[in-house]
Design a protein around this motif. Structure first.
Motif, PDB file in Angstrom:
ATOM      1  N   UNK A 248      91.027  18.717  18.839  1.00  0.00           N
ATOM      2  CA  UNK A 248      89.616  18.429  19.078  1.00  0.00           C
ATOM      3  C   UNK A 248      89.423  17.699  20.407  1.00  0.00           C
ATOM      4  N   UNK A 249      90.318  16.758  20.716  1.00  0.00           N
ATOM      5  CA  UNK A 249      90.225  16.022  21.976  1.00  0.00           C
ATOM      6  C   UNK A 249      90.404  16.966  23.166  1.00  0.00           C
ATOM      7  N   UNK A 250      91.398  17.833  23.092  1.00  0.00           N
ATOM      8  CA  UNK A 250      91.618  18.793  24.173  1.00  0.00           C
ATOM      9  C   UNK A 250      90.403  19.700  24.349  1.00  0.00           C
ATOM     10  N   UNK A 251      89.802  20.109  23.244  1.00  0.00           N
ATOM     11  CA  UNK A 251      88.602  20.944  23.309  1.00  0.00           C
ATOM     12  C   UNK A 251      87.489  20.225  24.077  1.00  0.00           C
TER      13      UNK A 251
ATOM     14  N   UNK B 175      89.849  21.092  34.926  1.00  0.00           N
ATOM     15  CA  UNK B 175      90.147  22.346  35.620  1.00  0.00           C
ATOM     16  C   UNK B 175      91.539  22.915  35.381  1.00  0.00           C
ATOM     17  N   UNK B 176      92.481  22.060  34.924  1.00  0.00           N
ATOM     18  CA  UNK B 176      93.856  22.532  34.778  1.00  0.00           C
ATOM     19  C   UNK B 176      94.035  23.296  33.459  1.00  0.00           C
ATOM     20  N   UNK B 177      95.125  24.061  33.357  1.00  0.00           N
ATOM     21  CA  UNK B 177      95.392  24.825  32.138  1.00  0.00           C
ATOM     22  C   UNK B 177      96.073  23.981  31.073  1.00  0.00           C
ATOM     23  N   UNK B 178      96.711  22.878  31.469  1.00  0.00           N
ATOM     24  CA  UNK B 178      97.455  22.042  30.532  1.00  0.00           C
ATOM     25  C   UNK B 178      97.014  20.591  30.652  1.00  0.00           C
ATOM     26  N   UNK B 179      96.804  19.965  29.499  1.00  0.00           N
ATOM     27  CA  UNK B 179      96.479  18.540  29.422  1.00  0.00           C
ATOM     28  C   UNK B 179      97.733  17.792  28.989  1.00  0.00           C
ATOM     29  N   UNK B 180      98.038  16.689  29.658  1.00  0.00           N
ATOM     30  CA  UNK B 180      99.185  15.853  29.313  1.00  0.00           C
ATOM     31  C   UNK B 180      98.680  14.564  28.675  1.00  0.00           C
TER      32      UNK B 180
ATOM     33  N   UNK C 100      98.707  19.968  25.606  1.00  0.00           N
ATOM     34  CA  UNK C 100      97.862  21.021  25.037  1.00  0.00           C
ATOM     35  C   UNK C 100      97.531  21.987  26.159  1.00  0.00           C
ATOM     36  N   UNK C 101      97.807  23.267  25.925  1.00  0.00           N
ATOM     37  CA  UNK C 101      97.600  24.300  26.948  1.00  0.00           C
ATOM     38  C   UNK C 101      96.527  25.272  26.482  1.00  0.00           C
ATOM     39  N   UNK C 102      95.654  25.646  27.399  1.00  0.00           N
ATOM     40  CA  UNK C 102      94.559  26.560  27.073  1.00  0.00           C
ATOM     41  C   UNK C 102      94.923  27.980  27.465  1.00  0.00           C
ATOM     42  N   UNK C 103      94.668  28.906  26.537  1.00  0.00           N
ATOM     43  CA  UNK C 103      94.838  30.332  26.803  1.00  0.00           C
ATOM     44  C   UNK C 103      93.649  31.053  26.176  1.00  0.00           C
ATOM     45  N   UNK C 104      92.608  31.262  26.966  1.00  0.00           N
ATOM     46  CA  UNK C 104      91.381  31.826  26.422  1.00  0.00           C
ATOM     47  C   UNK C 104      90.726  30.835  25.486  1.00  0.00           C
ATOM     48  N   UNK C 105      90.382  31.293  24.280  1.00  0.00           N
ATOM     49  CA  UNK C 105      89.757  30.418  23.287  1.00  0.00           C
ATOM     50  C   UNK C 105      90.773  29.645  22.456  1.00  0.00           C
ATOM     51  N   UNK C 106      92.060  29.912  22.664  1.00  0.00           N
ATOM     52  CA  UNK C 106      93.102  29.273  21.865  1.00  0.00           C
ATOM     53  C   UNK C 106      93.735  28.124  22.643  1.00  0.00           C
TER      54      UNK C 106
END
Length: 272
Positions: free
Chosen positions: A78-81, A90-95, A106-112
């Motif tokens: 939920x936090x990453x969302x 802007x980045x694809x991965x949150x540390x 947490x890494x974003x790939x589309x809606x997942x």
């Protein structure tokens, strides 16, 4: 008066009122622990996640209404969302830096969104009679102990049929997961999770428990990629992968509520 942004997010679901709800609050600096706990109690969700943005990423903490906990999957999702969708990260991965389990990503790939968590082990144990009495069962395949008690049942119907005695489970003073092979096409295993000692009667979708379920089912099924369903009343899906001593758990999330927390400090008492 201090104003703090507030989000309520349904995690591990693509629809409102599904998955597991978490409150999320961005902070500019850490508030006293007693304030964070009071806020979590006021929100009255299974978990409230608090985070701050640092030069190296984000610091993340989780609170139930009972106190701070060492790991929470759905509140991390939920936090990453919130960071991706509402703060336009802007980045694809949150540390994330955490106090108890070290770095998480947490890494974003589309809606997942994919959580990268440490895997946790479990060992077969002889179950206490109180555990079986709590669940109202006598037949089981195996009982294991790790982060929680995990009771392995024969099939999904048995998992769905369990009606636990929550008051009796309080005496057990341990979290309880039940699991079985899935009977839903395309899914590998199902589970349910109970944690009344943490004021959570039944948790709708539980990422932290899957850090233990994924290694177990990977070994039992002979595969490292699986799809899991937590068959609570709200329900939720987790794409699972075992990678060495790490587990990858992917899910979707939707924002339900956006608002403001207004913290008013007690007025100073006049000198007498």
């Amino acid at each position: 008066m201090q104003q703090i942004d507030f989000y309520m997010v349904d995690a591990f679901t693509e629809t409102t009122f599904g998955g597991n709800a978490a409150a999320v609050c961005p902070l500019t600096e850490w508030l006293p622990d007693e304030t964070l706990l009071a806020m979590a109690r006021q929100h009255n969700q299974s978990e409230t996640a608090f985070f701050i943005h640092t030069d190296d990423g984000f610091e993340l903490r989780w609170f139930t209404t009972q106190g701070e906990i060492n790991l929470c999957g759905h509140a991390t999702l939920a936090t990453a969302h919130v960071i991706f969708e509402s703060l336009s990260y802007p980045e694809a991965t949150i540390h994330f830096a955490t106090r108890f389990v070290g770095p998480l990503t947490v890494t974003r790939n589309g809606d997942w969104l994919t959580l990268d968590f440490p895997a946790t082990s479990s060992e077969p144990v002889e179950p206490p009679q109180l555990l079986l009495d709590c669940l109202g069962i006598s037949d089981y395949q195996e009982v294991r102990l790790g982060r929680t008690y995990t009771v392995v049942l024969e099939n999904q119907q048995q998992v769905e049929a369990v009606r636990p005695d929550i008051q009796l489970m309080l005496k057990l003073n341990q979290k309880v997961c039940i699991t079985a092979p899935a009977e839903i096409e395309g899914y590998d295993f199902v589970s349910r999770f109970f944690s009344p000692a943490a004021a959570i009667t039944e948790d709708p979708v539980t990422g932290s428990t899957h850090t233990m379920l994924i290694p177990y089912w990977a070994q039992r099924l002979g595969k490292t990629q699986m799809l899991a369903r937590q068959v609570s009343s709200r329900g939720g899906d987790i794409r699972c992968q075992l990678v060495g001593d790490r587990v990858l758990m992917s899910g979707q999330a939707v924002t339900y509520l956006v608002g403001k927390v207004l913290l008013r400090r007690p007025a100073a008492q006049p000198n007498v």
